[in-house]
Write a protein that holds these residues in place. Sequence first.
Motif, short mmCIF file in Angstrom:
data_model
loop_
_atom_site.label_atom_id
_atom_site.label_comp_id
_atom_site.label_asym_id
_atom_site.label_seq_id
_atom_site.Cartn_x
_atom_site.Cartn_y
_atom_site.Cartn_z
N VAL A 150 0.84 -1.19 0.00
CA VAL A 150 0.00 0.00 0.00
C VAL A 150 0.88 1.24 0.00
CG1 VAL A 150 -1.68 1.33 1.34
CG2 VAL A 150 -1.90 -1.15 1.18
N THR A 204 -9.97 3.00 -1.34
CA THR A 204 -10.18 3.72 -0.09
C THR A 204 -10.13 2.74 1.07
OG1 THR A 204 -11.60 5.33 -1.21
CG2 THR A 204 -11.79 5.19 1.19
N VAL A 205 -9.42 3.12 2.14
CA VAL A 205 -9.35 2.27 3.32
C VAL A 205 -10.72 2.23 4.00
CG1 VAL A 205 -8.26 1.93 5.57
CG2 VAL A 205 -6.89 2.79 3.65
N LEU A 242 -5.52 -4.13 6.75
CA LEU A 242 -6.28 -3.07 6.09
C LEU A 242 -7.31 -3.69 5.15
CD1 LEU A 242 -3.33 -0.73 5.02
CD2 LEU A 242 -4.65 -0.62 7.13
N ILE A 248 -9.53 -2.72 2.09
CA ILE A 248 -9.52 -1.64 1.10
C ILE A 248 -10.56 -1.90 0.02
CG2 ILE A 248 -8.12 -0.43 -0.62
CD1 ILE A 248 -5.67 -1.12 1.11
N ARG A 259 -12.94 -5.69 -3.20
CA ARG A 259 -12.44 -5.44 -1.85
C ARG A 259 -11.23 -6.33 -1.62
NH1 ARG A 259 -15.74 -4.92 3.81
NH2 ARG A 259 -15.91 -2.79 2.99
N ASP A 263 -2.27 4.14 8.62
CA ASP A 263 -3.39 4.36 7.72
C ASP A 263 -4.66 4.52 8.55
OD1 ASP A 263 -2.08 3.79 4.99
OD2 ASP A 263 -1.54 2.03 6.17
N ARG A 288 -9.16 5.00 8.38
CA ARG A 288 -10.36 4.84 7.57
C ARG A 288 -10.61 6.09 6.74
NH1 ARG A 288 -15.34 3.25 11.17
NH2 ARG A 288 -16.29 3.24 9.10
N ARG A 338 -7.22 7.63 1.02
CA ARG A 338 -7.06 7.18 -0.36
C ARG A 338 -5.68 6.54 -0.51
NH1 ARG A 338 -10.62 6.14 -3.83
NH2 ARG A 338 -9.41 6.99 -5.57
#
Length: 344
Positions: free
Chosen positions: A267, A280-281, A293, A295, A302, A317, A319, A322
């Motif tokens: 990532v 997006t997380v 994670l 994503i 997903r 990271d 929530r 990007r």
Amino acid sequence: MSAVPAIRLSGLTKEFGGVTAVNGVDLDIVEGEFFSMLGPSGSGKTTVLRLIAGFEQPTRGSVELFGRDVTHAAPFDRDVNTVFQDYALFPHMSVGENVAYGLRVRGIGRRERTERAREALDKVRLGSFADRKPSQLSGGQRQRVALARATVVQPKALLLDEPLGALDLKLREQMQVELKEIQRDLGITFIFVTHDQDEALTLSDRIAVFNEGRIEQLGTPSEIYDAPVSRFVASFVGTSNLLDDAASQTLLGRPGVHSIRPEKLAVSAPDVAVPGVAGTVAEVIYSGNSTRLIIDLDSGQRLTVLEQNDRSRLADDARGDRVHVAWNDSDVVTLSAPPAASIA
């Protein structure tokens, strides 16, 4: 090492009424091997162990132990011993008496069986515990007593039916190391039944992954984990990102069903100039030594990514962040190829 396998199963089948618990299993287990049978409840692994031990009789097929057909032999007429999850120690006997019990049944004299019991307890590092009662021992110590009792009669193979299942996580991890050391010291064949993938990967020389009464895959731990042959193995052994045909065409540019392990994904921030797909997380799951994670990709898929919490992890990271997700094509495993085109 002998050319004759320690255990050979040929066409082994067991039916209970209208249910086929074991379905035509063919398997050779090498002498001195730590071999694990891994699978979920109802996959047939425990039934296979019971067929090897003689506690069940096969509907069809045969069982050979060290070149001898024992398909219809009684359990006491097979040169194997079994360790169960509940240990089955006699509470009224001392530890030494428990270990010596099998020798006593075989008519071994008191002096010899006491000496051999002490030697067996020494091998599991419990030589000073011979006079204690099982109730005075911890769970891990009782497990080692059960191992000493099973090995004191010097079987050629030891069958272990989820022997660590009743232990807590920390003790189970400790016993995994000790069990492998004991097997190496004794030099005999261990056949280990478990539903715990980490146990199987940690302990085994080879693993048979069972599913619906059959062996889905047979191989070394690295072969099972890094090169699963089916959706079932990829999802049951560890965690995998499974890509169906549509996802494979979108993300990989080719048809078929594929798998990639979460730790194989990388990532990065979206402004970093590296190849990848945008997303997006959706969730961040902290697990101490690693972070998972979840994503959601812009393309609709997903993916799960596993990052180690070491110094190379520069930022946390969150929530809504990007990100770009990337991977090496060599880490993608093909689980099934697209069907061949028909010729008109």
